[in-house]
Design a protein around this motif. Structure first.
Motif, PDB file in Angstrom:
ATOM      1  N   PHE A  49      53.412  21.427  48.370  1.00 38.06           N
ATOM      2  CA  PHE A  49      54.404  21.040  47.377  1.00 38.06           C
ATOM      3  C   PHE A  49      55.167  22.258  46.868  1.00 38.06           C
ATOM      4  CE2 PHE A  49      55.387  20.659  42.828  1.00 38.06           C
ATOM      5  CZ  PHE A  49      56.289  19.611  42.860  1.00 38.06           C
ATOM      6  N   GLU A  50      54.470  23.361  46.620  1.00 41.14           N
ATOM      7  CA  GLU A  50      55.128  24.569  46.113  1.00 41.14           C
ATOM      8  C   GLU A  50      56.060  25.170  47.160  1.00 41.14           C
ATOM      9  OE1 GLU A  50      55.226  25.460  43.159  1.00 41.14           O
ATOM     10  OE2 GLU A  50      53.613  24.259  42.314  1.00 41.14           O
ATOM     11  N   LEU A  51      55.685  25.088  48.435  1.00 43.70           N
ATOM     12  CA  LEU A  51      56.585  25.570  49.482  1.00 43.70           C
ATOM     13  C   LEU A  51      57.863  24.739  49.533  1.00 43.70           C
ATOM     14  CD1 LEU A  51      54.087  26.355  52.397  1.00 43.70           C
ATOM     15  CD2 LEU A  51      55.426  28.004  51.070  1.00 43.70           C
ATOM     16  N   LEU A  52      57.723  23.428  49.400  1.00 41.09           N
ATOM     17  CA  LEU A  52      58.899  22.562  49.400  1.00 41.09           C
ATOM     18  C   LEU A  52      59.765  22.825  48.172  1.00 41.09           C
ATOM     19  CD1 LEU A  52      57.297  19.176  50.567  1.00 41.09           C
ATOM     20  CD2 LEU A  52      58.870  20.630  51.864  1.00 41.09           C
TER      21      LEU A  52
ATOM     22  N   ARG B 144      57.353  29.146  55.760  1.00 41.19           N
ATOM     23  CA  ARG B 144      56.100  28.557  56.226  1.00 41.19           C
ATOM     24  C   ARG B 144      55.020  29.627  56.327  1.00 41.19           C
ATOM     25  NH1 ARG B 144      60.158  26.081  59.133  1.00 41.19           N
ATOM     26  NH2 ARG B 144      60.163  23.789  59.172  1.00 41.19           N
ATOM     27  N   PHE B 145      53.763  29.175  56.263  1.00 43.50           N
ATOM     28  CA  PHE B 145      52.620  30.046  56.532  1.00 43.50           C
ATOM     29  C   PHE B 145      52.369  30.080  58.033  1.00 43.50           C
ATOM     30  CE2 PHE B 145      51.557  29.144  52.095  1.00 43.50           C
ATOM     31  CZ  PHE B 145      50.962  30.324  51.674  1.00 43.50           C
ATOM     32  N   SER B 146      51.929  31.235  58.524  1.00 42.42           N
ATOM     33  CA  SER B 146      51.337  31.224  59.855  1.00 42.42           C
ATOM     34  C   SER B 146      49.955  30.586  59.754  1.00 42.42           C
ATOM     35  CB  SER B 146      51.208  32.658  60.396  1.00 42.42           C
ATOM     36  OG  SER B 146      50.218  33.370  59.656  1.00 42.42           O
ATOM     37  N   ARG B 147      49.415  30.105  60.854  1.00 39.74           N
ATOM     38  CA  ARG B 147      48.149  29.406  60.800  1.00 39.74           C
ATOM     39  C   ARG B 147      47.054  30.296  60.220  1.00 39.74           C
ATOM     40  NH1 ARG B 147      43.824  29.069  64.066  1.00 39.74           N
ATOM     41  NH2 ARG B 147      44.840  30.328  65.669  1.00 39.74           N
ATOM     42  N   GLU B 148      46.970  31.543  60.683  1.00 39.83           N
ATOM     43  CA  GLU B 148      45.925  32.447  60.200  1.00 39.83           C
ATOM     44  C   GLU B 148      46.099  32.749  58.711  1.00 39.83           C
ATOM     45  OE1 GLU B 148      46.669  33.063  64.505  1.00 39.83           O
ATOM     46  OE2 GLU B 148      47.918  33.073  62.690  1.00 39.83           O
ATOM     47  N   ALA B 149      47.366  32.935  58.300  1.00 40.28           N
ATOM     48  CA  ALA B 149      47.626  33.265  56.904  1.00 40.28           C
ATOM     49  C   ALA B 149      47.260  32.094  55.989  1.00 40.28           C
ATOM     50  CB  ALA B 149      49.097  33.628  56.724  1.00 40.28           C
ATOM     51  N   ARG B 150      47.603  30.882  56.423  1.00 41.56           N
ATOM     52  CA  ARG B 150      47.295  29.714  55.606  1.00 41.56           C
ATOM     53  C   ARG B 150      45.785  29.530  55.466  1.00 41.56           C
ATOM     54  NH1 ARG B 150      46.427  24.153  55.610  1.00 41.56           N
ATOM     55  NH2 ARG B 150      47.675  23.004  54.059  1.00 41.56           N
ATOM     56  N   GLU B 151      45.064  29.675  56.559  1.00 40.47           N
ATOM     57  CA  GLU B 151      43.616  29.527  56.509  1.00 40.47           C
ATOM     58  C   GLU B 151      42.988  30.582  55.608  1.00 40.47           C
ATOM     59  OE1 GLU B 151      42.355  29.709  60.543  1.00 40.47           O
ATOM     60  OE2 GLU B 151      42.973  27.646  61.019  1.00 40.47           O
ATOM     61  N   ALA B 152      43.479  31.823  55.703  1.00 37.63           N
ATOM     62  CA  ALA B 152      42.929  32.900  54.880  1.00 37.63           C
ATOM     63  C   ALA B 152      43.204  32.653  53.400  1.00 37.63           C
ATOM     64  CB  ALA B 152      43.518  34.245  55.315  1.00 37.63           C
ATOM     65  N   TYR B 153      44.437  32.216  53.091  1.00 40.41           N
ATOM     66  CA  TYR B 153      44.786  32.001  51.685  1.00 40.41           C
ATOM     67  C   TYR B 153      43.989  30.839  51.101  1.00 40.41           C
ATOM     68  CZ  TYR B 153      47.580  31.477  47.459  1.00 40.41           C
ATOM     69  OH  TYR B 153      47.982  31.402  46.147  1.00 40.41           O
ATOM     70  N   LEU B 154      43.857  29.745  51.852  1.00 44.09           N
ATOM     71  CA  LEU B 154      43.118  28.599  51.339  1.00 44.09           C
ATOM     72  C   LEU B 154      41.635  28.911  51.181  1.00 44.09           C
ATOM     73  CD1 LEU B 154      44.718  25.519  53.140  1.00 44.09           C
ATOM     74  CD2 LEU B 154      44.791  26.094  50.712  1.00 44.09           C
TER      75      LEU B 154
ATOM     76  N   ASN C 163      58.558  33.454  57.313  1.00 48.23           N
ATOM     77  CA  ASN C 163      57.174  33.291  57.764  1.00 48.23           C
ATOM     78  C   ASN C 163      56.242  34.126  56.901  1.00 48.23           C
ATOM     79  OD1 ASN C 163      55.121  32.388  59.768  1.00 48.23           O
ATOM     80  ND2 ASN C 163      54.977  34.597  60.147  1.00 48.23           N
ATOM     81  N   ILE C 164      55.314  33.453  56.198  1.00 49.57           N
ATOM     82  CA  ILE C 164      54.302  34.149  55.405  1.00 49.57           C
ATOM     83  C   ILE C 164      53.149  34.488  56.332  1.00 49.57           C
ATOM     84  CG2 ILE C 164      52.716  33.990  53.457  1.00 49.57           C
ATOM     85  CD1 ILE C 164      54.578  31.924  52.211  1.00 49.57           C
ATOM     86  N   GLY C 165      52.946  35.765  56.521  1.00 46.00           N
ATOM     87  CA  GLY C 165      51.914  36.215  57.445  1.00 46.00           C
ATOM     88  C   GLY C 165      50.667  36.704  56.742  1.00 46.00           C
ATOM     89  N   LEU C 166      49.742  37.206  57.517  1.00 49.73           N
ATOM     90  CA  LEU C 166      48.465  37.669  56.974  1.00 49.73           C
ATOM     91  C   LEU C 166      48.655  38.857  56.034  1.00 49.73           C
ATOM     92  CD1 LEU C 166      45.575  36.729  57.267  1.00 49.73           C
ATOM     93  CD2 LEU C 166      45.255  38.401  59.106  1.00 49.73           C
ATOM     94  N   ALA C 167      49.681  39.677  56.294  1.00 51.45           N
ATOM     95  CA  ALA C 167      49.921  40.842  55.445  1.00 51.45           C
ATOM     96  C   ALA C 167      50.320  40.397  54.031  1.00 51.45           C
ATOM     97  CB  ALA C 167      51.012  41.723  56.055  1.00 51.45           C
ATOM     98  N   GLU C 168      51.231  39.427  53.927  1.00 50.42           N
ATOM     99  CA  GLU C 168      51.655  38.940  52.612  1.00 50.42           C
ATOM    100  C   GLU C 168      50.493  38.279  51.870  1.00 50.42           C
ATOM    101  OE1 GLU C 168      55.062  39.715  54.988  1.00 50.42           O
ATOM    102  OE2 GLU C 168      53.457  38.255  55.405  1.00 50.42           O
TER     103      GLU C 168
END
Length: 534
Positions: free
Chosen positions: A372-375, A386-396, A428-433
């Motif tokens: 929702f916040e991304l939208l 968007r998050f990359s898959r790895e970044a999203r998993e790490a953040y969650l 693209n939000i990556g693992l670094a961000e």
């Protein structure tokens, strides 16, 4: 077999077919419903007035002729004005109250073809509210050669029996719940149950609603959604007026809420309408209502109960009717006990109280809120991130762990996503961000330390969380509050604070001196003890 019993008015126009044999070539509703083989009537109650007695008796005789097994009961119902809703409803309500319904052995039908439109509406209301345990019977002229018999249709007001209507209502309620949750597919069961109850209250009641919970839990957000819901249901016609009560002080509070007349105080060069008047017909959201002064609380209570109040400096009342929604982070029950919030006002706004949990208590809702916040960021910035898959998993994994305290709740999550989306390259939000953001959040959640121990807020900040004081006043008030915290009574604290100067006085008035000092900051002994007591 259960007996069929019909109740209806004599139709002074439709049931009137003359007194000759030609009347049998005319469709007469009250006669026609007694000739239906699929609906054999055991009894028909025919309501009529004194002026139509001859027509009523003729109609009863004709029914006995075509349907000898139907008992016709003539009921006298004299109405001065059959188009007066209040009179008709009262008469039919009294009839229903006195009628010996036997639902175990009889089925009841209300014949709504005859009688005025007002009578038909009253029959509907009495059946829908179950004052009369009946279905509606609608008759009409038939197309066959014996058209005087007509046709009938039974309408059951139990909407649960109509699958399509039930499904439509279910979809409508799902849409309403989605509106209150902004379309977020929340997973927390307790929160979803609460939203379901809020939806029912919002659509059925105009009583005040109290939203409790920590800062950032979404109280203001939910209040706006409640307004949108009630506005869409045409329950409100006026505006949404929002005010943070923590920003209101002194005469300015009275003026802002209730308005003022020209010259009411220094600087009042022209009259002011006030927020309560501006909310007329709409919704008034008083956030942080616990910060209102006692005088403003008293006037607010009058405005809620009587829908009338006096603008500041005026001797003429104004009226305003509004839906009230209040928000608070305070424990108002504790503030009532401490004398800082009026008990009668609390009782008035506490009819519907809902406590919104913080984000840490709804960790399963972090993932859908993340989307929702991304939208929302995309809508505000015009750029899809968007998050990359790895970044999203790490953040969650981090956001849902016990390490994440989410002290700022959903507001803090929103800020976190905004930072990552703003710093992301190429959308693209990556693992670094994500790694950088997790470090930033950890740093923000670390409490300041002194001598290796966590520091609690200063005492003056605990009792005056929104005040701004000079360093001199901070230091002096801190010492006074510490003495109050450790003392068992106002007099004991006074003796401790004025141990030297009291020796030079002929009369010891330690308690009075301390009471006056606290009053300079809008404080009193009971309130201070309530906040500072362990």
């Amino acid at each position: 077999m259960r007996k069929q019993v019909a109740i209806g008015f004599l139709g002074t126009v439709l049931d009137k077919g003359g007194f000759g044999e030609s009347r049998w070539r005319k469709w007469r509703p009250s006669v026609g419903i007694c000739r239906q083989p699929q609906w054999p009537l055991h009894r028909l109650h025919l309501l009529h007035d004194n002026h139509s007695l001859q027509l009523a008796q003729l109609t009863a005789d004709d029914i006995r002729r075509v349907s000898p097994d139907t008992e016709v009961v003539l009921e006298t119902c004299n109405l001065r004005d059959p188009w007066d809703f209040e009179e008709v409803y009262a008469a039919l309500h009294d009839f229903a109250a006195a009628y010996p319904f036997d639902s175990e052995h009889e089925d009841y039908l209300l014949h709504i073809t005859t009688g005025t439109h007002v009578a038909q509406i009253c029959w509907f209301l009495l059946a829908e509210s179950r004052h009369i345990p009946a279905r509606l019977l609608q008759s009409s002229i038939g197309r066959a050669d014996d058209g005087y018999t007509g046709t009938v249709k039974v309408i059951d007001l139990d909407l649960s029996r109509y699958d399509q209507i039930a499904q439509r209502f279910a979809r409508q309620r799902d849409d309403t719940l989605a509106l209150l949750k902004s379309g977020i597919a929340t997973r927390n069961e307790a929160f979803n149950r609460m939203i379901g109850q809020i939806e029912r209250v919002a659509t059925r009641s105009g009583a005040p609603v109290l939203l409790c919970g920590p800062t950032g839990a979404g109280k203001s957000f939910l209040a706006r959604r409640l307004y949108q819901l009630k506005k869409a249901r045409h329950q409100l016609s006026g505006p949404l007026v929002e005010v943070n009560c923590a920003t209101l002080r002194g005469d300015g509070a009275m003026s802002a809420l209730f308005g003022h007349v020209k010259g009411a105080f220094t600087g009042a060069l022209q009259a002011r309408e006030g927020l309560l008047k501006r909310a007329d017909g709409g919704m008034l959201f008083l956030d942080e209502i616990g910060e209102l002064g006692l005088d403003e609380q008293a006037m607010l209570l009058k405005a809620i109960e009587e829908k009338r109040f006096f603008p500041y400096g005026s001797d003429r009342e104004v009226s305003s009717s509004f839906q009230l929604v209040c928000g608070t982070v305070r424990d108002l029950q504790q503030w009532v006990a401490a004398g800082r919030f009026r008990e009668d006002l609390y009782a008035r706004i506490n009819l519907w109280r809902f406590t919104l949990p913080g984000l840490a208590a709804r960790r399963e809702d972090i993932a859908p809120n993340l989307e929702f916040e991304l939208l929302r960021h995309a809508s505000e910035s015009g750029e899809r991130v968007r998050f990359s898959r790895e970044a999203r998993e790490a953040y969650l994994a981090f956001a849902t762990s016990a390490e994440a305290s989410w002290q700022g709740n959903f507001r803090e999550l929103s800020a976190s996503v905004t930072r990552m989306a703003t710093l992301a390259d190429d959308g693209n939000i990556g693992l670094a961000e994500v790694t950088e953001e997790m470090a930033r959040l950890r740093d923000g959640w670390q409490a300041p330390v002194a001598s290796g121990a966590a520091m609690a807020p200063a005492l003056w900040q605990q009792v005056l969380p929104d005040a701004q004081l000079d360093l001199f006043d901070q230091a002096q008030l801190e010492a006074v509050l510490a003495a109050c915290r450790d003392a068992g009574s106002l007099s004991e604290a006074g003796r401790c604070l004025f141990a030297v100067s009291r020796q030079a006085r002929s009369t010891a008035n330690d308690a009075d001196r301390l009471r006056k000092y606290l009053a300079r900051f809008g404080l009193d002994w009971a309130g201070v003890k309530a906040v500072l007591s362990p």
